[in-house]
Design a protein around this motif. Structure first.
Motif, mmCIF file in Angstrom:
data_model
loop_
_atom_site.group_PDB
_atom_site.id
_atom_site.type_symbol
_atom_site.label_atom_id
_atom_site.label_comp_id
_atom_site.label_asym_id
_atom_site.label_seq_id
_atom_site.Cartn_x
_atom_site.Cartn_y
_atom_site.Cartn_z
ATOM 1 N N ALA A 1 -3.368 9.200 5.702
ATOM 2 C CA ALA A 1 -2.837 7.889 6.068
ATOM 3 C C ALA A 1 -3.869 6.812 5.786
ATOM 4 N N LEU A 2 -3.392 5.603 5.579
ATOM 5 C CA LEU A 2 -4.305 4.490 5.410
ATOM 6 C C LEU A 2 -3.881 3.311 6.261
ATOM 7 N N SER A 3 -4.867 2.476 6.558
ATOM 8 C CA SER A 3 -4.614 1.253 7.296
ATOM 9 C C SER A 3 -5.315 0.122 6.560
ATOM 10 N N GLN A 4 -4.735 -1.041 6.641
ATOM 11 C CA GLN A 4 -5.345 -2.188 5.992
ATOM 12 C C GLN A 4 -6.734 -2.438 6.550
ATOM 13 N N TYR A 5 -7.598 -3.011 5.714
ATOM 14 C CA TYR A 5 -8.977 -3.243 6.114
ATOM 15 C C TYR A 5 -9.066 -4.092 7.368
ATOM 16 N N SER B 1 -5.179 -2.655 -2.571
ATOM 17 C CA SER B 1 -5.964 -3.604 -3.363
ATOM 18 C C SER B 1 -7.408 -3.722 -2.886
ATOM 19 N N ALA B 2 -7.650 -3.423 -1.642
ATOM 20 C CA ALA B 2 -9.009 -3.507 -1.096
ATOM 21 C C ALA B 2 -9.429 -2.111 -0.622
ATOM 22 N N THR B 3 -10.551 -2.047 0.031
ATOM 23 C CA THR B 3 -10.987 -0.767 0.586
ATOM 24 C C THR B 3 -10.282 -0.547 1.921
ATOM 25 N N GLN C 1 0.844 -1.206 0.000
ATOM 26 C CA GLN C 1 0.000 0.000 0.000
ATOM 27 C C GLN C 1 0.872 1.245 0.000
ATOM 28 N N SER C 2 0.300 2.334 -0.462
ATOM 29 C CA SER C 2 1.028 3.603 -0.459
ATOM 30 C C SER C 2 0.033 4.751 -0.433
#
Lengths: 114, 114
Positions: free
Chosen positions: B92-96, B28-30, B2-3
């Motif tokens: 920022a993002l975090s995995q689902y 790849s996912a939400t 992810q990025s």
């Protein structure tokens, strides 16, 4: 309001010396994290912990160790400090139950390795 | 992997003007998506977060963000900025599955001119 306290706030170390950065949280959060922030960049994850006695490697763990002796305390250890580890270090805690998913950050430790 | 990309390193606006800070993500996912703000010599503070549902989320201090899956974006907006909004803003993002491990963008420095 969540409280995360880091010490020291500023540290100057010599190359090859040992440095310990401390973090304390008073919110009984299970998870704690150590990030570093370099000028012009976002935060990068070094180590994290799911609870007392556990430590996990993050994205950039080389040259760092972590220790979680209790729910409240999480330390970052530089056994042999190098100038490339000059940075601002942030500790965070979080309770990921349900939809909380919020990290609470300390004010940071500014480390200079000479 | 992810990025997160924040294409604007610096943004300057006049007080009272509207604001949009851009954020693009790759995952790849939400993901879980966040905006954090960092005031000088302080830790990061959460502005808002998105998990699912209404793509427009409201945050503190009249900030809002709109999630677009088709554009892989999560732009931050404010209708009228104040000089006190001057700060660094991080997407920022975090995995689902969320472990609390965040991937940050490099940040956008916002300067509000009086």
């Amino acid at each position: 309001e969540a409280a995360v306290t880091q010490s020291p706030r500023n540290k100057v170390a010599v190359t090859g010396g040992k440095v310990t950065l401390s973090c304390n949280q008073t919110n009984n959060h299970n998870n704690m994290y150590w990030y570093r922030q370099d000028t012009g960049h976002g935060l990068r994850l070094i180590h994290y912990s799911y609870g007392a006695g556990s430590t996990e490697k993050g994205d950039i763990p080389d040259g760092y160790k972590a220790s979680r002796p209790s729910q409240e305390n999480f330390s970052l250890i530089l056994e042999l400090a190098t100038p490339s580890q000059t940075s601002v270090y942030f500790c965070a805690s979080g309770d990921l139950g349900g939809r909380q998913n919020t990290l609470y950050f300390g004010a940071g430790t500014r480390l200079s390795v000479l | 992997a992810q990025s997160v990309t924040q294409p604007d390193a610096r943004v300057t606006v006049s007080e009272g003007a509207s604001l949009q800070l851009r954020c693009k993500y790759s995952y790849s996912a939400t993901p879980y998506l966040f905006w954090y703000v960092q005031y000088p010599r302080q830790g990061l503070q959460l502005l808002l977060k998105y998990y699912s549902g209404d793509p427009v989320v409201q945050g503190v201090n009249s900030f809002e963000a709109e999630f677009s899956k088709s554009n892989s974006s999560f732009h931050l907006q404010k209708a009228s900025v104040h000089w006190s909004d001057s700060a660094v803003y991080f997407c920022a993002l975090s995995q689902y599955t969320n472990t609390g491990k965040l991937t940050f963008g490099d940040g956008t420095v916002l300067t509000v001119k009086p």
